[in-house]
Design an enzyme around this catalytic site. Structure first.
Site, mmCIF file in Angstrom:
data_model
loop_
_atom_site.group_PDB
_atom_site.id
_atom_site.type_symbol
_atom_site.label_atom_id
_atom_site.label_comp_id
_atom_site.label_asym_id
_atom_site.label_seq_id
_atom_site.Cartn_x
_atom_site.Cartn_y
_atom_site.Cartn_z
ATOM 1 N N ALA A 162 3.092 3.347 4.771
ATOM 2 C CA ALA A 162 2.682 4.333 5.780
ATOM 3 C C ALA A 162 1.208 4.142 6.122
ATOM 4 O O ALA A 162 0.816 4.169 7.294
ATOM 5 C CB ALA A 162 2.919 5.746 5.255
ATOM 6 N N LYS A 211 8.343 8.352 4.306
ATOM 7 C CA LYS A 211 9.721 8.213 4.813
ATOM 8 C C LYS A 211 10.700 8.519 3.696
ATOM 9 O O LYS A 211 10.357 8.453 2.507
ATOM 10 C CB LYS A 211 9.966 6.788 5.333
ATOM 11 C CG LYS A 211 9.712 5.649 4.307
ATOM 12 C CD LYS A 211 10.872 5.327 3.385
ATOM 13 C CE LYS A 211 10.518 4.302 2.312
ATOM 14 N NZ LYS A 211 11.511 4.133 1.270
ATOM 15 N N ASP A 229 8.972 -2.283 4.629
ATOM 16 C CA ASP A 229 9.134 -0.988 5.299
ATOM 17 C C ASP A 229 8.163 -0.804 6.463
ATOM 18 O O ASP A 229 8.290 0.149 7.232
ATOM 19 C CB ASP A 229 8.862 0.165 4.308
ATOM 20 C CG ASP A 229 9.966 0.303 3.273
ATOM 21 O OD1 ASP A 229 11.095 -0.127 3.557
ATOM 22 O OD2 ASP A 229 9.688 0.858 2.197
ATOM 23 N N GLY A 251 2.222 3.436 0.656
ATOM 24 C CA GLY A 251 1.353 2.298 0.978
ATOM 25 C C GLY A 251 1.716 1.722 2.346
ATOM 26 O O GLY A 251 0.841 1.393 3.159
ATOM 27 N N LEU A 265 8.595 6.568 -1.378
ATOM 28 C CA LEU A 265 8.381 7.321 -0.142
ATOM 29 C C LEU A 265 7.564 6.506 0.856
ATOM 30 O O LEU A 265 7.165 7.005 1.907
ATOM 31 C CB LEU A 265 7.662 8.643 -0.459
ATOM 32 C CG LEU A 265 8.430 9.595 -1.399
ATOM 33 C CD1 LEU A 265 7.506 10.684 -1.946
ATOM 34 C CD2 LEU A 265 9.609 10.234 -0.671
ATOM 35 N N GLY A 266 7.314 5.244 0.494
ATOM 36 C CA GLY A 266 6.644 4.322 1.421
ATOM 37 C C GLY A 266 5.199 4.664 1.708
ATOM 38 O O GLY A 266 4.698 4.392 2.799
ATOM 39 N N PRO A 310 2.968 10.534 -3.267
ATOM 40 C CA PRO A 310 2.909 9.920 -4.596
ATOM 41 C C PRO A 310 3.024 8.396 -4.509
ATOM 42 O O PRO A 310 3.806 7.873 -3.707
ATOM 43 C CB PRO A 310 4.128 10.510 -5.318
ATOM 44 C CG PRO A 310 4.443 11.764 -4.596
ATOM 45 C CD PRO A 310 4.033 11.555 -3.169
ATOM 46 N N VAL A 311 2.226 7.721 -5.347
ATOM 47 C CA VAL A 311 2.191 6.255 -5.315
ATOM 48 C C VAL A 311 3.386 5.695 -6.097
ATOM 49 O O VAL A 311 3.715 6.209 -7.175
ATOM 50 C CB VAL A 311 0.862 5.753 -5.920
ATOM 51 C CG1 VAL A 311 0.809 4.237 -5.972
ATOM 52 C CG2 VAL A 311 -0.305 6.305 -5.107
HETATM 53 P P1 ATP Z 1 7.460 0.298 -2.022
HETATM 54 O O1 ATP Z 1 8.917 0.575 -2.003
HETATM 55 O O2 ATP Z 1 6.941 -0.406 -0.782
HETATM 56 O O3 ATP Z 1 6.937 -0.290 -3.304
HETATM 57 P P2 ATP Z 1 6.698 2.948 -2.749
HETATM 58 O O4 ATP Z 1 6.808 4.117 -1.853
HETATM 59 O O5 ATP Z 1 7.633 2.917 -3.906
HETATM 60 O O6 ATP Z 1 6.797 1.699 -1.833
HETATM 61 P P3 ATP Z 1 3.841 2.892 -2.662
HETATM 62 O O7 ATP Z 1 3.252 4.235 -2.854
HETATM 63 O O8 ATP Z 1 3.852 2.357 -1.287
HETATM 64 O O9 ATP Z 1 5.268 2.865 -3.324
HETATM 65 O O10 ATP Z 1 3.073 1.899 -3.661
HETATM 66 C C1 ATP Z 1 3.588 0.649 -3.983
HETATM 67 C C2 ATP Z 1 2.463 -0.248 -4.456
HETATM 68 O O11 ATP Z 1 1.565 -0.469 -3.380
HETATM 69 C C3 ATP Z 1 1.637 0.286 -5.608
HETATM 70 O O12 ATP Z 1 1.575 -0.725 -6.584
HETATM 71 C C4 ATP Z 1 0.263 0.519 -5.034
HETATM 72 O O13 ATP Z 1 -0.769 0.188 -5.938
HETATM 73 C C5 ATP Z 1 0.215 -0.424 -3.832
HETATM 74 N N1 ATP Z 1 -0.593 0.075 -2.711
HETATM 75 C C6 ATP Z 1 -1.369 -0.661 -1.924
HETATM 76 N N2 ATP Z 1 -1.971 0.090 -0.992
HETATM 77 C C7 ATP Z 1 -1.562 1.347 -1.164
HETATM 78 C C8 ATP Z 1 -1.849 2.575 -0.505
HETATM 79 N N3 ATP Z 1 -2.667 2.651 0.542
HETATM 80 N N4 ATP Z 1 -1.224 3.672 -0.956
HETATM 81 C C9 ATP Z 1 -0.371 3.598 -2.003
HETATM 82 N N5 ATP Z 1 -0.087 2.471 -2.672
HETATM 83 C C10 ATP Z 1 -0.667 1.340 -2.264
#
Ligand code: ATP
Length: 317
Positions: free
Chosen positions: A116, A15, A148, A114, A111-112, A106-107
């Site tokens: 997603a 997202k 989210d 986890g 972009l949400g 990207p983690v």
């Molecule tokens: P948020 O704003 O919810 O933190 P984000 O988009 O910035 O989201 P994500 O990629 O969702 O970041 O990762 C946030 C955290 O969630 C990381 O510390 C990661 O280790 C953890 N996490 C748990 N499960 C997942 C998954 N399936 N994919 C990515 N990250 C995950």
């Protein structure tokens, strides 16, 4: 979503927040926010397979930014596994599941990703296990795991309020042939959302008029007005800590973007383009500038979502 005898494959779209306003801090320590959230065509791919017992998860990076494989979560912390556990507890389903995730999002990229994966697991497993929970109940379960997730379970353009638990649809009536193209750039490091909120000081709320313009633009598919109304209360806080992101944003603007914004709490930055050709040109320019290592992707906004019953991504999985 594709169902086979014993399994299901499902896309988990990322997202972006076209508008994110932090309205204040609550007594419970969370922040009240108001945000316009849209799914995009950058997506993880999940395969869910029935098994007799236990919940297992494999998570594999595919085309993630260089060096980001070690940030993939441990299986027990994976939000998809936690979502499966929650659904199993809520429905007393007697079986288990193997979850295979190919990560393209990207983690820690704002972009949400986890969320997603968790949302796709709730929606997909509810179908695979035939547990029959209504979407509102899946959203409630999702809210226990992350702010989210209710919006992503809903899977379409929404306005998100409160901590994220109040989700209302934005009715998008885009003229036929309208498409919004984005260029997303990720710097290869992640930003911890909790840290951003801890640093954030209120006072950067947007005007009501900007929100109304952003919502109107999303309803009508007006990419010019949407680009003009982009707002993220967290941007200044994140750019102050990571000046590189401000440089990326400036480069995207200089490359001709209609508007540029930090995505969620970062670290990704996205640019809105006037069309696909311009998006590809912007991507090429920033890549030429920064070097081939740069993680940049062209993606499309999907106002009607993709996960539930229809949509362009479905064909891919
Ligand atoms: P948020 O704003 O919810 O933190 P984000 O988009 O910035 O989201 P994500 O990629 O969702 O970041 O990762 C946030 C955290 O969630 C990381 O510390 C990661 O280790 C953890 N996490 C748990 N499960 C997942 C998954 N399936 N994919 C990515 N990250 C995950």
């Amino acid at each position: 979503m594709k169902t086979g005898g014993n399994g299901i494959s499902i896309a988990a779209p990322a997202k972006v927040n076209l508008f994110l306003d932090i309205l204040g801090k609550r007594a419970d320590g969370y922040h009240d926010l108001r945000s316009l959230v849209v799914p995009i065509s950058l997506a993880d791919e999940l395969v869910l397979e029935n098994r007799e017992e236990g919940i297992d998860v494999w998570c594999q990076g595919e085309g993630l930014p260089a060096g980001s494989h070690d940030v993939l979560p441990e299986p027990a912390h994976n939000l998809a596994a936690r979502a499966a556990l929650l659904l199993r507890e809520a429905t007393a389903f007697p079986g288990g599941v193997s979850i295979h995730i190919r990560k393209y999002i990207p983690v820690g990229g704002g972009l949400g990703g986890g969320s997603a994966d968790a949302a796709a697991t709730l929606v997909g497993l509810n179908r695979l296990w035939k547990t029959g929970l209504p979407v509102e109940r899946l959203m409630e379960l999702g809210a226990r795991l992350g702010s989210d997730i209710p919006a992503m379970v809903y899977g379409r353009a929404v306005c998100m309020e409160g901590r994220g638990e109040r989700v209302s649809p934005v009715a998008c009536r885009w003229p036929a042939g309208t498409a919004w193209w984005l260029v997303i750039v990720n710097p290869g490091f992640s930003v911890a959302t909790r840290d951003v909120y801890a640093r954030f000081r209120t006072g950067l709320t947007s005007s009501e008029e900007t929100f109304r313009n952003a919502a109107f633009a999303l309803e009508r598919g007006d990419v010019g007005l949407a680009s003009f109304s982009l707002h993220n209360s967290l941007e200044a806080t994140v750019f102050a800590k990571y000046p590189l992101l401000k440089i990326v944003a400036d480069k995207l603007k200089a490359a001709g973007a209609l508007g540029v914004l930090l995505s969620g709490s970062g670290a990704s930055v996205f640019a809105m383009a006037a069309g696909l050709d311009q998006a590809l040109a912007i991507e090429e320019k920033v890549r030429r500038d920064a070097g081939p290592w740069l993680w940049a992707r062209v993606a499309q906004v999907l106002p009607d979502g993709v996960m539930v019953a229809h949509g362009p991504l479905e064909a891919r999985v």
